[in-house]
Design an enzyme around this catalytic site. Structure first.
Site, mmCIF file in Angstrom:
data_model
loop_
_atom_site.group_PDB
_atom_site.id
_atom_site.type_symbol
_atom_site.label_atom_id
_atom_site.label_comp_id
_atom_site.label_asym_id
_atom_site.label_seq_id
_atom_site.Cartn_x
_atom_site.Cartn_y
_atom_site.Cartn_z
ATOM 1 N N ARG A 133 -29.883 3.353 -15.047
ATOM 2 C CA ARG A 133 -30.930 2.804 -15.895
ATOM 3 C C ARG A 133 -32.001 3.861 -16.175
ATOM 4 N NH1 ARG A 133 -35.805 0.215 -15.301
ATOM 5 N NH2 ARG A 133 -36.255 -1.216 -16.994
ATOM 6 N N CYS B 81 -46.084 9.376 27.594
ATOM 7 C CA CYS B 81 -46.655 10.489 28.375
ATOM 8 C C CYS B 81 -48.162 10.393 28.559
ATOM 9 C CB CYS B 81 -46.265 11.819 27.738
ATOM 10 S SG CYS B 81 -47.138 12.117 26.181
ATOM 11 N N GLU C 12 -23.959 -4.195 -12.466
ATOM 12 C CA GLU C 12 -24.652 -3.771 -11.255
ATOM 13 C C GLU C 12 -23.671 -3.072 -10.325
ATOM 14 O OE1 GLU C 12 -27.751 -4.723 -11.664
ATOM 15 O OE2 GLU C 12 -28.735 -4.667 -9.706
ATOM 16 N N CYS D 275 -43.495 15.472 25.887
ATOM 17 C CA CYS D 275 -43.154 14.059 25.780
ATOM 18 C C CYS D 275 -41.659 13.927 25.461
ATOM 19 C CB CYS D 275 -44.020 13.427 24.688
ATOM 20 S SG CYS D 275 -43.846 11.638 24.598
ATOM 21 N N LYS E 16 -36.325 -15.492 -8.642
ATOM 22 C CA LYS E 16 -36.131 -14.776 -7.380
ATOM 23 C C LYS E 16 -36.112 -15.750 -6.207
ATOM 24 C CE LYS E 16 -37.386 -10.498 -7.278
ATOM 25 N NZ LYS E 16 -36.687 -9.226 -7.130
ATOM 26 N N TYR F 139 -23.058 -7.905 -18.939
ATOM 27 C CA TYR F 139 -23.708 -7.828 -20.244
ATOM 28 C C TYR F 139 -22.869 -6.947 -21.162
ATOM 29 C CZ TYR F 139 -27.840 -7.467 -23.354
ATOM 30 O OH TYR F 139 -28.726 -7.535 -24.398
ATOM 31 N N GLU G 62 3.943 1.607 -1.213
ATOM 32 C CA GLU G 62 4.524 1.860 -2.540
ATOM 33 C C GLU G 62 3.478 2.462 -3.478
ATOM 34 O OE1 GLU G 62 7.754 -1.548 -3.497
ATOM 35 O OE2 GLU G 62 5.902 -2.264 -2.553
ATOM 36 N N PHE G 63 2.249 1.944 -3.362
ATOM 37 C CA PHE G 63 1.155 2.466 -4.180
ATOM 38 C C PHE G 63 0.966 3.957 -3.890
ATOM 39 C CE2 PHE G 63 -3.230 3.455 -5.180
ATOM 40 C CZ PHE G 63 -3.476 2.757 -6.353
ATOM 41 N N LYS H 189 -29.813 -16.898 -18.867
ATOM 42 C CA LYS H 189 -29.766 -16.263 -20.189
ATOM 43 C C LYS H 189 -29.404 -17.306 -21.238
ATOM 44 C CE LYS H 189 -27.847 -12.068 -18.153
ATOM 45 N NZ LYS H 189 -26.608 -11.332 -17.876
ATOM 46 N N SER I 145 -35.735 -4.684 -18.395
ATOM 47 C CA SER I 145 -35.618 -5.474 -17.171
ATOM 48 C C SER I 145 -36.051 -6.898 -17.488
ATOM 49 C CB SER I 145 -36.449 -4.864 -16.055
ATOM 50 O OG SER I 145 -37.782 -4.854 -16.448
ATOM 51 N N LEU I 146 -35.997 -7.742 -16.503
ATOM 52 C CA LEU I 146 -36.269 -9.159 -16.738
ATOM 53 C C LEU I 146 -37.604 -9.562 -16.137
ATOM 54 C CD1 LEU I 146 -32.764 -10.560 -15.769
ATOM 55 C CD2 LEU I 146 -33.672 -10.238 -18.065
ATOM 56 N N ASP J 255 0.838 -1.202 0.000
ATOM 57 C CA ASP J 255 0.000 0.000 0.000
ATOM 58 C C ASP J 255 0.874 1.253 0.000
ATOM 59 O OD1 ASP J 255 -1.979 -1.806 0.179
ATOM 60 O OD2 ASP J 255 -2.794 -1.111 2.103
ATOM 61 N N ASP K 98 -28.041 -7.625 -6.226
ATOM 62 C CA ASP K 98 -29.092 -6.722 -5.771
ATOM 63 C C ASP K 98 -28.524 -5.321 -5.530
ATOM 64 O OD1 ASP K 98 -31.551 -5.907 -5.056
ATOM 65 O OD2 ASP K 98 -31.565 -6.866 -3.082
ATOM 66 N N CYS L 79 -50.320 7.701 24.308
ATOM 67 C CA CYS L 79 -48.873 7.614 24.163
ATOM 68 C C CYS L 79 -48.298 6.780 25.309
ATOM 69 C CB CYS L 79 -48.265 9.018 24.174
ATOM 70 S SG CYS L 79 -46.459 8.985 24.221
HETATM 71 S S1 IVH Z 1 -29.130 -9.030 -17.299
HETATM 72 C C1 IVH Z 1 -31.725 -7.763 -20.796
HETATM 73 N N1 IVH Z 1 -27.774 -10.127 -15.342
HETATM 74 O O1 IVH Z 1 -31.672 -7.354 -12.444
HETATM 75 C C2 IVH Z 1 -31.011 -8.310 -19.618
HETATM 76 N N2 IVH Z 1 -29.320 -8.414 -14.808
HETATM 77 O O2 IVH Z 1 -34.765 -7.001 -13.887
HETATM 78 C C3 IVH Z 1 -30.518 -7.244 -18.712
HETATM 79 N N3 IVH Z 1 -29.383 -7.825 -12.428
HETATM 80 O O3 IVH Z 1 -32.182 -4.438 -14.277
HETATM 81 C C4 IVH Z 1 -30.167 -7.640 -17.372
HETATM 82 N N4 IVH Z 1 -27.837 -9.254 -11.780
HETATM 83 O O4 IVH Z 1 -30.222 -4.484 -12.662
HETATM 84 C C5 IVH Z 1 -28.707 -9.225 -15.689
HETATM 85 N N5 IVH Z 1 -26.483 -11.168 -13.725
HETATM 86 C C6 IVH Z 1 -27.392 -10.264 -14.064
HETATM 87 C C7 IVH Z 1 -28.002 -9.417 -13.106
HETATM 88 C C8 IVH Z 1 -28.969 -8.502 -13.517
HETATM 89 C C9 IVH Z 1 -28.677 -8.290 -11.391
HETATM 90 C C10 IVH Z 1 -30.418 -6.780 -12.320
HETATM 91 C C11 IVH Z 1 -30.350 -5.696 -13.359
HETATM 92 C C12 IVH Z 1 -31.666 -5.725 -14.067
HETATM 93 C C13 IVH Z 1 -32.537 -6.510 -13.151
HETATM 94 C C14 IVH Z 1 -33.468 -7.396 -13.935
#
Ligand code: IVH
Length: 670
Positions: A134, A410, A172, A431, A311, A225, A33-34, A287, A80-81, A31, A115, A407
């Site tokens: 996003r 009080c 993320e 109170c 989920k 991605y 040296e960094f 995917k 989104s998914l 650290d 998450d 309460c």
């Molecule tokens: S792929 C079109 N991969 O989950 C595909 N999303 O509703 C785009 N997320 O908005 C998302 N881990 O914020 C992908 N390994 C992962 C992910 C991921 C978390 C989030 C991302 C996205 C939401 C899906």
């Protein structure tokens, strides 16, 4: 080697060491040296301002300058998914893919669902050029400044690798559990509200206006991605392995599955083991691996047909409700809390859970003795989500489940304001938790800024009977505070000194500090500027208050009833006797004009004569309003150097006038 060449060399070295440390977890230098290399670079850059580069490793510490976020359109929408919650739904997804591909063989890339909040990073010639949130999926906020402080995101990729000239990589932004715990501990000490979970903390941090704050919060990022016209191959998994070689942090827990059973195996494994990860996850993402197969499957309006999220079930446990207690917060809000038999849940022992409010309690129909289900979802505070069986109720069941009417501290009858879920104790001056809340508000940074006093000290003084309200602070003596339990001499002097200094805090903040309901910082400023003194505000009529721009009936009514209360009049008199500012200063009065009255002004760019905050104050002193973004209603943009191109374009489109620093100063007669 010239100094300029050395700058370039140091930057490359530091980018590499940064990657070794934050992405590979394998530092090759100490650290110390960094730090030495970093300091050498900082010094050289200071001598060569012509070599400034926003992607230099020195920029990772961020800056205190308030940044604004421009809204920028995504090059491709951020979808989104669709969510699934059980094996059946996963299997249905698998079958849909199978028939969509007409029986063609395919692989599924299994990944953790992090998450946090999604981010889109753009690279050109290996340099990070833009980072967008996003947003609504079509356009997001430009948070590049803040993202530059996230150490695991490369600012400059090593040269001579096979990445395309231009590409986008999405992923993320997260706050690891360790950073999250540290942040919440710190906030607790400072009496600030805690973040409920790492996602909220990451999101609040990334949208902070101050990139130096972001740099200190320890954010991290995983990329999942890769997009662009010239990305390496047809395999999503393989592309991400390439991205890892270029320097990105890509999860090592991705797997390719060739059968539905392999998918289930992955899900089951992580359902069991996710608590061992350093970051929060809320599921699995599946995917289709081949990009050409992804294209042939296509999208629905909201999400791709080639991917799905599974989920995780929030972890649940069963236990017995033993008691419902009621806590009175500093605002007077009363929260019911369940005390239960201790039970193990997601790695911790749970004994208490919030029941939120009367409606929530009623919807569950809880009674003491019930077998209840507790859940720990994304939140750190567990909650009761249902009951399994009811104990044979002792006494009158309806009464037992009912919310208290007085309460617990009080005994004042509780009130429930229209449109609010919470019950409140209205006894503001009698109170203890409410009194403490008012004193804490009084000393807070944006009010009197008595920063050497924290909530614990205030509690302590209150318990010892040294203070009953904020005016008592000005009567404290060194002798009183030196009592053995109260503090050490140095600390005590500091406290008394900052109390003394608060007597110079300008009137508008005194007006905010006294805590008139609904009078926030802005309303206090408006009132101070309109009336000039406490006496004038105190004797203002309803009609006169309602004439003021920004003051509505709720605030006006609250101001009138505050000053009608003899106790409050007395409190103000005591503050006045102690020498607090009860009117605008001569300086403030003479600086005021109404040259900008009614104007909504956007500030953008970098300035020479005054800081951004000073311009904000000047605008307000002359009756104008500083607003955040350009719209039809904007009167003009006060523009410094380097105003963002998106803002410039928007101003042009809407025909909003651009005013230079010098023109502005002339306008206000400075
Ligand atoms: S792929 C079109 N991969 O989950 C595909 N999303 O509703 C785009 N997320 O908005 C998302 N881990 O914020 C992908 N390994 C992962 C992910 C991921 C978390 C989030 C991302 C996205 C939401 C899906």
């Amino acid at each position: 080697m010239t100094e300029q060449e050395r700058i370039l060399e140091l930057r490359t070295m530091l980018h590499t060491h940064n990657h070794n440390y934050y992405v590979l977890n394998q530092p090759t230098i100490s650290d110390q040296e960094f730090d030495m290399l970093m300091h050498e670079l900082i010094d050289l850059e200071a001598r060569h301002p012509e070599m400034a580069d926003p992607n230099s490793p020195t920029q990772r510490v961020g800056s205190d300058l308030a940044n604004e976020f421009e809204t920028v359109r995504h090059s491709r929408p951020m979808l989104s998914l669709a969510n699934t919650y059980n094996r059946q739904e996963v299997s249905e997804f698998y079958q849909r893919v199978l028939s969509g591909l007409h029986g063609e063989p395919f692989q599924i890339c299994c990944e953790l669902k992090f998450d946090g909040l999604s981010i889109s990073l753009h690279y050109e010639q290996g340099r990070l050029v833009r980072a967008l949130t996003r947003g609504d999926g079509v356009q997001g906020d430009d948070v590049t400044q803040n993202v530059r402080t996230i150490r695991s995101i490369p600012l400059q990729l090593p040269t001579g690798m096979d990445y395309p000239d231009e590409f986008e990589i999405r992923g993320e932004v997260l706050m690891p559990w360790t950073s999250f715990d540290r942040l919440n501990r710190q906030r607790e000490e400072e009496g600030e509200q805690l973040f409920a979970n790492p996602r909220n903390a990451a999101s609040g941090t990334l949208k902070s206006k101050n990139s130096a704050t972001v740099a200190q919060r320890g954010l991290d990022a995983y990329l999942y991605y890769l997009l662009g016209d010239n990305i390496p191959g047809d395999g999503h998994y393989e592309n991400l392995q390439a991205a890892r070689r270029w320097g990105f942090q890509v999860s090592r827990h991705m797997r390719l599955a060739s059968t539905l059973d392999e998918v289930y195996e992955y899900i089951d494994y992580w359902d069991q083991h996710r608590s061992e990860l350093p970051v929060a996850t809320d599921g699995i993402v599946l995917k289709v691996n081949s990009l050409s197969q992804q294209r042939s499957l296509g999208m629905t309006a909201k999400s791709p047909r080639w991917a799905i999220a599974y989920k995780f079930q929030a972890e649940q446990a069963e236990t017995i409700l033993r008691q419902i207690v009621y806590q009175v917060g500093r605002t007077g809000a009363v929260t019911p809390v369940a005390n239960m038999d201790p039970v193990q849940l997601a790695g911790t022992t749970v004994r208490r859970a919030t029941l939120h409010n009367a409606d929530f309690m009623q919807s569950l129909g809880l009674h003491v003795g019930d077998h209840v289900l507790v859940e720990k979802g994304g939140e750190i505070i567990p909650k009761i989500v249902g009951k399994k069986e009811t104990s044979a109720p002792v006494g009158d069941a309806a009464e037992e489940g009912a919310f208290i009417t007085r309460c617990p501290v009080c005994q004042t009858p509780l009130v429930r304001y229209e449109g609010e879920a919470a019950h409140y104790c209205p006894n503001e001056n009698g109170c203890p938790p409410l009194i403490l809340g008012r004193i804490e508000h009084f000393i807070s940074r944006k009010a009197m800024n008595i920063n050497s006093l924290g909530p614990e000290t205030v509690d302590e003084y209150f318990r010892q009977g040294l203070i009953r309200d904020a005016a008592d602070l000005y009567e404290l003596t060194e002798a009183q505070l030196m009592k053995p339990t109260a503090g050490d001499q140095k600390g005590v002097r500091k406290i008394l000194q900052s109390i003394e200094e608060s007597k110079h805090v300008p009137f508008e903040r005194v007006l905010f500090a006294i805590g008139i309901r609904f009078v926030g910082e802005i309303a206090a400023k408006t009132l101070a500027r309109s009336y000039g003194s406490m006496d004038a505000v105190a004797s203002a009529s309803m009609d006169s208050l309602l004439q003021i721009n920004g003051i509505g009936t709720v605030i006006a009514q609250s101001v009138i009833s505050y000053f009608a209360e003899p106790r409050n009049q007395e409190f103000i008199e005591r503050l006045r006797r102690h020498g607090l500012q009860m009117s605008l200063s001569e300086e403030q009065l003479s600086a005021q004009s109404d040259r900008l009255t009614g104007q909504a002004i956007v500030i953008s760019g970098v300035f020479h004569h005054h800081s951004r905050d000073e311009y904000k104050t000047l605008i307000e002193q002359h009756g104008g309003r500083n607003v955040g973004s350009i719209s039809q209603k904007t009167s003009f943009v006060l523009a410094g150097d380097n105003m963002g191109p998106a803002k410039l374009e928007k101003a042009g489109k809407l025909g909003v006038r651009i005013v230079t620093e010098e023109e502005f100063l002339a306008m206000i007669g400075d």
